[in-house]
Scaffold this motif. Structure first.
Motif, PDB file in Angstrom:
ATOM      1  N   THR A 138      -0.405  -8.953   1.218  1.00 35.85           N
ATOM      2  CA  THR A 138      -0.849  -7.717   1.728  1.00 35.85           C
ATOM      3  C   THR A 138       0.072  -6.998   1.961  1.00 35.85           C
ATOM      4  O   THR A 138      -0.128  -5.577   2.031  1.00 35.85           O
ATOM      5  N   ASP A 140       3.122  -6.093   0.825  1.00 40.89           N
ATOM      6  CA  ASP A 140       3.328  -5.335  -0.206  1.00 40.89           C
ATOM      7  C   ASP A 140       2.546  -4.031  -0.538  1.00 40.89           C
ATOM      8  O   ASP A 140       2.706  -3.116  -0.689  1.00 40.89           O
ATOM      9  N   ALA A 141       1.126  -4.638  -0.629  1.00 39.65           N
ATOM     10  CA  ALA A 141      -0.085  -3.683  -0.932  1.00 39.65           C
ATOM     11  C   ALA A 141      -0.265  -2.549  -0.096  1.00 39.65           C
ATOM     12  O   ALA A 141      -0.652  -1.560  -0.429  1.00 39.65           O
ATOM     13  N   VAL A 142      -0.038  -2.856   1.338  1.00 39.07           N
ATOM     14  CA  VAL A 142      -0.336  -1.744   2.307  1.00 39.07           C
ATOM     15  C   VAL A 142       0.840  -1.026   2.617  1.00 39.07           C
ATOM     16  O   VAL A 142       0.963  -0.146   3.509  1.00 39.07           O
ATOM     17  N   GLY A 143       2.044  -1.398   1.978  1.00 36.71           N
ATOM     18  CA  GLY A 143       3.373  -0.558   2.000  1.00 36.71           C
ATOM     19  C   GLY A 143       4.018  -0.956   3.423  1.00 36.71           C
ATOM     20  O   GLY A 143       4.778  -0.327   4.002  1.00 36.71           O
TER      21      GLY A 143
ATOM     22  N   HIS B 241       0.056   0.468  -2.040  1.00 42.59           N
ATOM     23  CA  HIS B 241       1.274   1.389  -1.753  1.00 42.59           C
ATOM     24  C   HIS B 241       2.713   0.424  -2.358  1.00 42.59           C
ATOM     25  O   HIS B 241       3.856   1.229  -2.107  1.00 42.59           O
ATOM     26  N   GLY B 242       2.410  -0.578  -2.823  1.00 48.96           N
ATOM     27  CA  GLY B 242       3.640  -1.514  -3.068  1.00 48.96           C
ATOM     28  C   GLY B 242       3.764  -1.640  -4.606  1.00 48.96           C
ATOM     29  O   GLY B 242       3.272  -0.892  -5.349  1.00 48.96           O
ATOM     30  N   LEU B 247      -5.034  -7.376  -4.486  1.00 46.63           N
ATOM     31  CA  LEU B 247      -5.147  -8.180  -3.080  1.00 46.63           C
ATOM     32  C   LEU B 247      -5.713  -9.311  -3.400  1.00 46.63           C
ATOM     33  O   LEU B 247      -6.452  -9.635  -4.143  1.00 46.63           O
TER      34      LEU B 247
END
Lengths: 267, 267
Positions: A138, A140-143, B241-242, B247
């Motif tokens: 998460t 990584d995905a959310v920066g 963002h990554g 997810l």
């Protein structure tokens, strides 16, 4: 060229097998990652295994060949073995095509550069390795920049953590510290410590999040200790609509972090 | 009074033990739940086990005594046994104090009353029982009505699902259907089908969600099939963002659902 291993009692077979155990991981300062996908993601982040094991079938894929060559060029140990021995190494009936052992990164707090990201996760005594991996994914995905694990959290180098991280193990920074180490470190620089709590009426959806924002997630069954909540710069509440009064720790982390992003995007 | 079981080869011991296996669960139309907490939550929802097993230590708690009495009053089978036999039943080294077998509810689509909630989860070919349980738990917290599992999803009555649901197994509605059954059912009444997808620029944070909102979550590794996305009334995207472009399925479900609530709360 990979060296061939044909004996179940080979020392490297035993070493890889032992890395499912926390004590062995700690003693060897290694951790396992399995499968072409995660090994490729690690390579793309510039990280190559110390040991890379596979059977004939596992070395056919062009990507696998690239990574085997790169591992050898970097001085890593590449091992061609039988499917049965690979199964023994993995401890599972259907092992992935590649089993890799990586060096554990240094997880001291001093390695965290808080200016590298505007969002960080802090996990307090998280006991479920899968939750830790999911929070990394998460992140990584959310920066986010990474995850700082406090107190007696589960081993972030567990096989379940690496698997759930889906490669984020290699992109997110990771640190381990006690609360007493963390708090002075936090206060030595900029940063807003945000705790999710039911002990507040402050709506998480509209709270004034500041950068860098450190989202503090409490233990799966106990939540945050009161003393930790007292140190937070802001407590926020995710409204609960059902019978339950809590969320899974990784879910709480994700719902909060994506909302921090939403608030910042709107501003 | 509970009946005493002192033999490892007792038929009920074998029955309980067998319920870790999907085939046995299906044949017996039962599922397991372990621990005083979840058994109490089930009771509070008016649901009592068909079989309830415990050792001496497990029947001391006043709540346990209440539930044992209620189970007997409802015609359930209550079993006092040794810690060793309880361990055998649970298949784990440290079993919970109580092991309960419940009747599986009817999971046909027709049992879902869409007017009972404004938010529903639809899971397409979810393969991880833990994810299914976490989505149920999240559903309870976010005020969803339940979860409809499509196509070849994992068994929602798996031990891992029940454990991850933290009691939401007993509060959320649950249905199983194929896509070809689901779509006509959905279109036979009101409802907005919302898919999370990377094939859109429609920001999930500000989308016009309508009630009842059906959030469609795709398979863990494949995401939603294109044909399913094409049937959605709205596709929304959670900004990434990554390095990763996805997810965890339960995380995507939660982030979307809590944002639907945020959008509605603001309106």
């Amino acid at each position: 060229m990979p060296r061939e291993i044909t004996s179940f009692s080979n020392a490297t077979v035993k070493l890889i097998r032992s890395l499912r155990d926390k004590k062995a991981r700690r003693a060897e300062r290694l951790f396992l990652a399995e499968g072409l996908r995660i090994v490729t993601e690690a390579r793309d982040e510039g990280q190559l295994p110390k040991v890379l094991a596979f059977a004939e079938a596992g070395m056919r894929h062009p990507l696998a060949q690239e990574i085997i060559a790169a591992t050898e060029a970097a001085g890593g140990d590449t091992i061609l073995t039988s499917p049965d021995i690979l199964t023994k190494m993995s401890g599972k009936d259907n092992p992935q095509a590649l089993i890799a052992a990586y060096e554990q990164p240094d997880t001291s707090l001093e390695r965290i550069d808080r200016t590298a990201a505007d969002l960080w996760f802090i996990g307090q005594a998280l006991r479920d390795p899968g939750n830790i991996g999911t929070i990394l994914r998460t992140g990584d995905a959310v920066g986010a920049g990474g995850l700082i694990l406090l107190d007696d959290s589960a081993d972030p180098f567990a096989v379940e953590t690496v698997r759930a991280s889906m490669g984020a193990m290699f992109t997110q920074a990771l640190a381990q510290a006690t609360w007493d180490e963390f708090l002075p470190w936090l206060r030595s620089g900029e940063g807003q410590l945000v705790g999710t709590s039911l002990q507040t009426n402050h709506d998480y959806a509209t709270a004034p999040y500041a950068k860098p924002c450190f989202i503090l997630i409490g233990n799966e069954s106990q939540g945050l200790p009161e003393a930790y909540e007292a140190e937070c710069d802001m407590l926020v509440k995710i409204p609960m609509h059902g019978r339950a009064d809590s969320l899974n720790a990784a879910i709480a982390a994700a719902v909060t972090a994506f909302q921090v992003r939403n608030v910042w995007r709107k501003a």
